[in-house]
Design a protein around this motif. Structure first.
Motif, PDB file in Angstrom:
ATOM      1  N   LEU A 173       1.200 -48.189 -27.570  1.00 46.32           N
ATOM      2  CA  LEU A 173       1.655 -49.216 -28.510  1.00 46.32           C
ATOM      3  C   LEU A 173       0.676 -50.383 -28.572  1.00 46.32           C
ATOM      4  O   LEU A 173       0.393 -50.911 -29.656  1.00 46.32           O
ATOM      5  CB  LEU A 173       3.042 -49.723 -28.092  1.00 46.32           C
ATOM      6  CG  LEU A 173       4.196 -48.730 -28.190  1.00 46.32           C
ATOM      7  CD1 LEU A 173       5.502 -49.397 -27.761  1.00 46.32           C
ATOM      8  CD2 LEU A 173       4.320 -48.174 -29.607  1.00 46.32           C
ATOM      9  N   PHE A 174       0.147 -50.769 -27.415  1.00 44.67           N
ATOM     10  CA  PHE A 174      -0.810 -51.869 -27.377  1.00 44.67           C
ATOM     11  C   PHE A 174      -2.081 -51.501 -28.147  1.00 44.67           C
ATOM     12  O   PHE A 174      -2.621 -52.313 -28.897  1.00 44.67           O
ATOM     13  CB  PHE A 174      -1.149 -52.202 -25.927  1.00 44.67           C
ATOM     14  CG  PHE A 174      -2.048 -53.393 -25.760  1.00 44.67           C
ATOM     15  CD1 PHE A 174      -1.600 -54.672 -26.052  1.00 44.67           C
ATOM     16  CD2 PHE A 174      -3.360 -53.236 -25.316  1.00 44.67           C
ATOM     17  CE1 PHE A 174      -2.432 -55.771 -25.909  1.00 44.67           C
ATOM     18  CE2 PHE A 174      -4.196 -54.323 -25.172  1.00 44.67           C
ATOM     19  CZ  PHE A 174      -3.740 -55.598 -25.470  1.00 44.67           C
ATOM     20  N   GLY A 175      -2.533 -50.264 -27.953  1.00 44.20           N
ATOM     21  CA  GLY A 175      -3.722 -49.814 -28.678  1.00 44.20           C
ATOM     22  C   GLY A 175      -3.492 -49.770 -30.176  1.00 44.20           C
ATOM     23  O   GLY A 175      -4.382 -50.110 -30.961  1.00 44.20           O
ATOM     24  N   GLN A 176      -2.287 -49.345 -30.577  1.00 39.56           N
ATOM     25  CA  GLN A 176      -1.968 -49.339 -32.006  1.00 39.56           C
ATOM     26  C   GLN A 176      -2.015 -50.741 -32.594  1.00 39.56           C
ATOM     27  O   GLN A 176      -2.389 -50.939 -33.742  1.00 39.56           O
ATOM     28  CB  GLN A 176      -0.562 -48.744 -32.202  1.00 39.56           C
ATOM     29  CG  GLN A 176      -0.443 -47.281 -31.842  1.00 39.56           C
ATOM     30  CD  GLN A 176      -0.707 -46.366 -33.016  1.00 39.56           C
ATOM     31  OE1 GLN A 176      -0.542 -46.760 -34.166  1.00 39.56           O
ATOM     32  NE2 GLN A 176      -1.120 -45.157 -32.740  1.00 39.56           N
ATOM     33  N   ALA A 177      -1.624 -51.728 -31.776  1.00 36.91           N
ATOM     34  CA  ALA A 177      -1.556 -53.107 -32.256  1.00 36.91           C
ATOM     35  C   ALA A 177      -2.936 -53.749 -32.361  1.00 36.91           C
ATOM     36  O   ALA A 177      -3.221 -54.469 -33.322  1.00 36.91           O
ATOM     37  CB  ALA A 177      -0.663 -53.936 -31.343  1.00 36.91           C
ATOM     38  N   ILE A 178      -3.805 -53.521 -31.357  1.00 39.29           N
ATOM     39  CA  ILE A 178      -5.090 -54.225 -31.345  1.00 39.29           C
ATOM     40  C   ILE A 178      -6.211 -53.443 -32.011  1.00 39.29           C
ATOM     41  O   ILE A 178      -7.261 -54.008 -32.315  1.00 39.29           O
ATOM     42  CB  ILE A 178      -5.512 -54.589 -29.905  1.00 39.29           C
ATOM     43  CG1 ILE A 178      -5.732 -53.323 -29.074  1.00 39.29           C
ATOM     44  CG2 ILE A 178      -4.475 -55.489 -29.263  1.00 39.29           C
ATOM     45  CD1 ILE A 178      -6.263 -53.609 -27.679  1.00 39.29           C
ATOM     46  N   PRO A 225      -6.113 -51.503 -35.204  1.00 35.25           N
ATOM     47  CA  PRO A 225      -5.450 -50.971 -36.404  1.00 35.25           C
ATOM     48  C   PRO A 225      -6.258 -49.893 -37.110  1.00 35.25           C
ATOM     49  O   PRO A 225      -5.700 -49.019 -37.757  1.00 35.25           O
ATOM     50  CB  PRO A 225      -5.276 -52.211 -37.294  1.00 35.25           C
ATOM     51  CG  PRO A 225      -6.290 -53.197 -36.786  1.00 35.25           C
ATOM     52  CD  PRO A 225      -6.408 -52.936 -35.323  1.00 35.25           C
ATOM     53  N   ARG A 226      -7.594 -49.942 -36.981  1.00 33.85           N
ATOM     54  CA  ARG A 226      -8.425 -48.930 -37.651  1.00 33.85           C
ATOM     55  C   ARG A 226      -8.128 -47.545 -37.089  1.00 33.85           C
ATOM     56  O   ARG A 226      -8.060 -46.560 -37.813  1.00 33.85           O
ATOM     57  CB  ARG A 226      -9.913 -49.255 -37.476  1.00 33.85           C
ATOM     58  CG  ARG A 226     -10.835 -48.321 -38.267  1.00 33.85           C
ATOM     59  CD  ARG A 226     -12.274 -48.772 -38.140  1.00 33.85           C
ATOM     60  NE  ARG A 226     -12.753 -48.580 -36.787  1.00 33.85           N
ATOM     61  CZ  ARG A 226     -13.296 -47.426 -36.363  1.00 33.85           C
ATOM     62  NH1 ARG A 226     -13.394 -46.396 -37.186  1.00 33.85           N
ATOM     63  NH2 ARG A 226     -13.732 -47.316 -35.118  1.00 33.85           N
ATOM     64  N   ARG A 227      -7.922 -47.461 -35.759  1.00 36.23           N
ATOM     65  CA  ARG A 227      -7.594 -46.181 -35.151  1.00 36.23           C
ATOM     66  C   ARG A 227      -6.218 -45.698 -35.615  1.00 36.23           C
ATOM     67  O   ARG A 227      -5.989 -44.508 -35.791  1.00 36.23           O
ATOM     68  CB  ARG A 227      -7.615 -46.303 -33.620  1.00 36.23           C
ATOM     69  CG  ARG A 227      -8.984 -46.610 -33.045  1.00 36.23           C
ATOM     70  CD  ARG A 227      -8.911 -46.703 -31.537  1.00 36.23           C
ATOM     71  NE  ARG A 227      -8.677 -45.403 -30.950  1.00 36.23           N
ATOM     72  CZ  ARG A 227      -9.637 -44.624 -30.445  1.00 36.23           C
ATOM     73  NH1 ARG A 227     -10.884 -45.014 -30.481  1.00 36.23           N
ATOM     74  NH2 ARG A 227      -9.339 -43.451 -29.915  1.00 36.23           N
ATOM     75  N   ARG A 228      -5.303 -46.649 -35.839  1.00 32.62           N
ATOM     76  CA  ARG A 228      -3.985 -46.268 -36.321  1.00 32.62           C
ATOM     77  C   ARG A 228      -4.071 -45.709 -37.734  1.00 32.62           C
ATOM     78  O   ARG A 228      -3.433 -44.707 -38.070  1.00 32.62           O
ATOM     79  CB  ARG A 228      -3.060 -47.478 -36.286  1.00 32.62           C
ATOM     80  CG  ARG A 228      -1.636 -47.142 -36.717  1.00 32.62           C
ATOM     81  CD  ARG A 228      -0.671 -48.304 -36.553  1.00 32.62           C
ATOM     82  NE  ARG A 228      -0.973 -49.398 -37.459  1.00 32.62           N
ATOM     83  CZ  ARG A 228      -1.437 -50.569 -37.085  1.00 32.62           C
ATOM     84  NH1 ARG A 228      -1.668 -50.825 -35.815  1.00 32.62           N
ATOM     85  NH2 ARG A 228      -1.675 -51.512 -37.969  1.00 32.62           N
ATOM     86  N   ARG A 229      -4.895 -46.341 -38.577  1.00 29.87           N
ATOM     87  CA  ARG A 229      -5.020 -45.857 -39.968  1.00 29.87           C
ATOM     88  C   ARG A 229      -5.642 -44.486 -40.009  1.00 29.87           C
ATOM     89  O   ARG A 229      -5.295 -43.653 -40.838  1.00 29.87           O
ATOM     90  CB  ARG A 229      -5.870 -46.858 -40.765  1.00 29.87           C
ATOM     91  CG  ARG A 229      -5.190 -48.186 -41.032  1.00 29.87           C
ATOM     92  CD  ARG A 229      -5.910 -48.941 -42.131  1.00 29.87           C
ATOM     93  NE  ARG A 229      -7.308 -49.170 -41.795  1.00 29.87           N
ATOM     94  CZ  ARG A 229      -7.772 -50.242 -41.163  1.00 29.87           C
ATOM     95  NH1 ARG A 229      -6.908 -51.181 -40.787  1.00 29.87           N
ATOM     96  NH2 ARG A 229      -9.049 -50.392 -40.905  1.00 29.87           N
ATOM     97  N   LEU A 230      -6.604 -44.247 -39.099  1.00 32.92           N
ATOM     98  CA  LEU A 230      -7.279 -42.957 -39.079  1.00 32.92           C
ATOM     99  C   LEU A 230      -6.479 -41.886 -38.358  1.00 32.92           C
ATOM    100  O   LEU A 230      -6.844 -40.717 -38.356  1.00 32.92           O
ATOM    101  CB  LEU A 230      -8.663 -43.101 -38.415  1.00 32.92           C
ATOM    102  CG  LEU A 230      -9.663 -43.994 -39.155  1.00 32.92           C
ATOM    103  CD1 LEU A 230     -10.941 -44.128 -38.339  1.00 32.92           C
ATOM    104  CD2 LEU A 230      -9.974 -43.427 -40.537  1.00 32.92           C
ATOM    105  N   GLY A 231      -5.410 -42.325 -37.690  1.00 32.53           N
ATOM    106  CA  GLY A 231      -4.603 -41.363 -36.951  1.00 32.53           C
ATOM    107  C   GLY A 231      -5.240 -40.895 -35.665  1.00 32.53           C
ATOM    108  O   GLY A 231      -4.928 -39.819 -35.154  1.00 32.53           O
ATOM    109  N   THR A 232      -6.166 -41.714 -35.103  1.00 26.45           N
ATOM    110  CA  THR A 232      -6.851 -41.331 -33.871  1.00 26.45           C
ATOM    111  C   THR A 232      -5.926 -41.542 -32.688  1.00 26.45           C
ATOM    112  O   THR A 232      -5.352 -42.621 -32.536  1.00 26.45           O
ATOM    113  CB  THR A 232      -8.125 -42.182 -33.671  1.00 26.45           C
ATOM    114  OG1 THR A 232      -8.915 -42.068 -34.840  1.00 26.45           O
ATOM    115  CG2 THR A 232      -8.904 -41.698 -32.461  1.00 26.45           C
ATOM    116  N   PRO A 233      -5.757 -40.537 -31.819  1.00 15.85           N
ATOM    117  CA  PRO A 233      -4.891 -40.731 -30.667  1.00 15.85           C
ATOM    118  C   PRO A 233      -5.481 -41.730 -29.695  1.00 15.85           C
ATOM    119  O   PRO A 233      -6.689 -41.797 -29.526  1.00 15.85           O
ATOM    120  CB  PRO A 233      -4.823 -39.324 -30.031  1.00 15.85           C
ATOM    121  CG  PRO A 233      -6.069 -38.657 -30.483  1.00 15.85           C
ATOM    122  CD  PRO A 233      -6.376 -39.196 -31.846  1.00 15.85           C
ATOM    123  N   LEU A 234      -4.639 -42.515 -29.058  1.00 16.83           N
ATOM    124  CA  LEU A 234      -5.078 -43.536 -28.110  1.00 16.83           C
ATOM    125  C   LEU A 234      -4.676 -43.112 -26.715  1.00 16.83           C
ATOM    126  O   LEU A 234      -3.539 -42.895 -26.437  1.00 16.83           O
ATOM    127  CB  LEU A 234      -4.449 -44.881 -28.455  1.00 16.83           C
ATOM    128  CG  LEU A 234      -4.936 -45.495 -29.769  1.00 16.83           C
ATOM    129  CD1 LEU A 234      -4.129 -46.727 -30.096  1.00 16.83           C
ATOM    130  CD2 LEU A 234      -6.408 -45.817 -29.713  1.00 16.83           C
TER     131      LEU A 234
END
Length: 227
Positions: A211-216, A218-227
């Motif tokens: 969740l923290f990675g999704q928040a800080i 956002p580019r990875r979230r848009r690309l759907g990259t797993p954190l």
């Protein structure tokens, strides 16, 4: 050979288990935050132009990565006490965790920094960006984004490794388990419960880091990259 499990006898110890689990998480959070700060500065120091600083940071990393974690704990708790500096158990445990995770974090961050193309740095210099701006916007932020999965994995591993601090009587989860099994004489059940609690805490930390990675990032979230 038959073994009769008796988990009911451990019900009275649940407050102690929870107290130990909370202390484990507290130690982990403190160690990982401070370790990340140390790791970032150490990674910058190793890549810097000051040879003495790069050598010092390199020596720190190699010493930590090539000595047992248990020996590091004994050195800080017993060794420093012999030299006249006696630390409280909690402080010694957290200091050792910071000392340890900082070195591994430094190598992870440095690996991320090495992925930045020199042309990007040269372009930033040509645009007149200051050294702090270059390190933060061009080098550090993209590097942390790329190595975030490795960092979060290292922090979870640090939480699991905190069990070693029970060797200096730290009252984290494993330390509590040692006390419980000596009082209840139900060693098998005690360590099954502890294993389940460690697994639950590891999953909790992984979810929190996600969740923290999704928040800080956002580019990875848009690309759907797993954190």
């Amino acid at each position: 050979m038959r073994y009769n499990f008796d988990f009911a006898s451990l019900q009275e110890y649940w407050p102690e288990f929870l107290r130990g689990a909370l202390m484990t998480l507290e130690m982990t959070v403190i160690a990982c935050v401070l370790g990340l700060v140390i790791g970032v500065f150490c990674a910058i120091g190793r890549r810097g132009k000051r040879k003495w600083l790069a050598t010092l940071c390199g020596a720190y990393v190699e010493i930590v990565r090539n000595t047992p974690y248990l020996i590091q704990i004994f050195f800080i708790f017993f060794g420093l006490a012999s030299a006249g500096l006696k630390l409280p158990i909690f402080a010694a445990a957290v200091l050792t965790m910071v000392f340890n995770v900082g070195a591994y974090t430094a190598e992870i961050v440095r690996a991320g920094m090495d992925t930045i193309h020199p042309g990007q740095i040269e372009a930033a210099e040509a645009l007149g960006l200051s050294t702090p701006q270059i390190y933060w916007d061009v080098i550090l932020r993209p590097s942390l984004e790329r190595v975030y999965p490795s960092l979060s994995g290292q922090f979870v591993l640090m939480m699991l490794s905190s069990s070693v601090t029970s060797q200096i009587s730290a009252e984290e989860l494993t330390g509590v388990a040692n006390s419980v099994q000596s009082e209840s004489f139900r060693s098998f059940e005690t360590f099954i419960v502890v294993a389940v609690l460690y697994f639950a805490m590891a999953m909790l930390l992984k979810f929190a880091f996600h969740l923290f990675g999704q928040a800080i990032f956002p580019r990875r979230r848009r690309l759907g990259t797993p954190l």
